[in-house]
Design an enzyme around this catalytic site. Structure first.
Site: not given
Lengths: 191, 330
Positions: B12, B59, B196, B243
């Site tokens: 995302h 976030h 990431h 995540e």
């Protein structure tokens, strides 16, 4: 009280935003959240040192913000999704922040990403735990026992593990040799 | 009875949203990313689910560090896009499905998962970017193709829920959906990842090998994935790669029998490895059909070999695998 040691402290170049940092960094992150509002952004830009007083940070935290020391902010309990709002207030893209945190120019950072990103090898641990763990290694993947466990002289602590992987790959070679012989089937049946 | 018919995994990355919003999807850099979702859009149009449950993380948009719920389920009638610092994304307001959402909340809480229920919540790129990727670009005056139930998971503050907890919550959601009286076809999304790291001097970390193994095991052996400790995610897939545990909620909701119908992987989108998978649930094959198909497969013998090779290294696992082979053969 000094920060409690954690198992993940050896991950290089990483400040894990854990519950302890979340508590310590609450004033910084609250300050960053305030920058979601345009009027606050303006007030901050007009008088940075004065604006941040209301959040009751430690002097170190204030200094990190005023000098835009993004890594230090993380170390003192800020979280990247929050500090990104400070970056945006300064008009910087996220990739710019990433470049700053990694000590790169933005172009060099973008080029690194395009070339596949920062390699995990030698970037797993500062204490020599540089052998792949679980999913990163074929040791964990079912049935994949190619002789990929390269000898890593640096990772002394894990030599035993790599050795096991090699042994496993040999076993597979043996097993596949058996596969071609019809005997293996019958032996299975007996079982 | 409502039914979960498929699961979608998707990264995302916020920059993907920015590329959509600023009409940059045709640029070569972004085309590489978006071309991987053309088939997914076709699939979604064809599948036409009645509801989507989207597992994502906020976030610092709806939740600051004032309140950090581990699992927060959206039961509102609508969820406006959040202002993430550049104004709200120009996408339609997301319509909820309050009846099914409150049914799920009630069911999974009694199933011992203590959700936070949100009757008012804004949603950020964590949810709207995967929606765009799979449902297509929508202007604010258009509608998303189906109502959505957001499930926000804390993966920002460590520790997030364990992989095992996530897989189990997925299973509880499946039970909840299946006890809903209305006939609804439900698709569940797991979003975020793949490898990431965007924070600190190690930012930019990518581990494609890890990602591939994760995608492989998502269909093959999610239980194995559920045992990965957090520290392995952080060490191997980056601090923010953690995540990926959210994908296990999606996977848990699909049941045992799934078929991977599509996969896409590319590096990078901005700072992140983009991973995408679509899995459809399958009814359990009848016992007889199962046997014959297993016999035909050459894979069965291969599996035996693997089992044998494991015998020396890991006796317990190998014994279990051998048992499985025997069962298949008998």
């Amino acid at each position: 009280m000094a920060r409690r040691e954690q198992a993940y402290d050896d991950i290089p170049g990483t400040f894990v935003f854990d519950a302890e940092r979340a508590r310590e960094g609450y004033p910084i992150n609250t300050f960053c959240m305030s920058l979601m509002k345009d009027e606050n952004r303006k007030a901050f830009k007009a008088d940075e040192a004065g604006y941040i007083k209301q959040f009751h940070m430690t002097p170190d935290q204030e200094k990190a913000i005023l000098t835009r020391d993004y890594n230090r902010m993380l170390e003192l309990g800020a979280n990247i999704y929050f500090t990104a709002k400070l970056g945006a207030t300064d008009g910087h893209s996220f990739q710019h922040l990433a470049a700053v945190m990694t000590g790169n120019t933005q172009q060099a950072y973008a080029d690194m990403m395009l070339a596949g990103g920062r390699n995990v090898d030698k970037n797993r641990s500062t204490t020599g735990m540089n052998t792949p763990v679980s999913l990163s290694d074929d040791v964990f993947a079912a049935g994949a026992a190619k002789p990929k466990a390269k000898a890593k002289p640096a990772a002394k602590a894990k030599v035993a593990k790599a050795g096991a992987a090699k042994a496993k790959s040999k076993t597979k070679a043996k097993a596949s040799a058996k596969k071609s012989s019809p005997k293996s089937k019958s032996s299975k049946k007996r079982k | 009875m409502a039914k979960i018919i498929a699961g979608v995994g998707s990264s995302h990355v916020p920059a993907i949203g920015a590329a959509i919003d600023n009409n940059r999807t045709e640029e070569p850099y972004w085309k590489r990313v978006f071309s991987g979702f053309e088939k997914s859009k076709e699939w979604f149009t064809k599948t036409k689910p009645d509801v989507a449950i989207i597992v994502y993380n906020d976030h610092a948009s709806a939740f600051s560090t004032d309140l950090i719920p581990t699992f927060a389920l959206g039961a509102a009638t609508e969820f406006p896009p959040a202002d993430e610092g550049w104004g709200p994304r120009p996408v339609p307001v997301v319509q909820g499905h309050p009846q099914l959402a409150s049914h799920i909340a009630q069911s999974v809480i009694l199933d011992e998962f203590d959700l936070t229920v949100c009757n008012k919540m804004e949603v950020d790129h964590g949810m709207t970017v995967p929606m765009n990727l799979v449902m297509g670009k929508k202007n604010p005056d258009e509608h998303w193709p189906c109502p959505v139930i957001p499930l926000a998971v804390n993966v920002v503050m460590f520790p997030p829920p364990t992989g095992h907890r996530c897989l189990m919550l997925g299973k509880a959601i499946r039970r909840a959906v299946e006890s809903y009286p209305e006939d609804l076809r439900v698709v569940i999304f797991g979003t975020g990842g793949l490898s990431h790291q965007i924070s600190g001097p190690r930012a930019g970390l990518i581990n494609s090998k890890w990602d591939k193994n994760f995608l492989d095991n998502l269909t093959k052996d999610p239980v194995k994935l559920s045992k990965i400790p957090h520290i392995d995610y952080m060490r191997e897939a980056g601090a923010e790669g953690i995540e990926m545990v959210m994908w296990l909620i999606m996977r848990g909701a699909l049941g045992d029998n799934v078929e991977e119908v599509y996969r896409f992987y590319t590096v990078p989108a901005s700072n992140t490895a983009v991973g995408h998978i679509i899995m459809e649930t399958r009814d359990k094959p009848k016992p007889s059909a199962r046997k014959s198909s297993a016999r035909k497969k050459p894979a069965a013998s291969k599996r035996a070999v693997v089992a044998k090779s494991k015998a020396k290294a890991k006796p317990r696992r190998a014994a279990a695998a051998a048992k499985k082979v025997d069962r298949v053969r008998s």
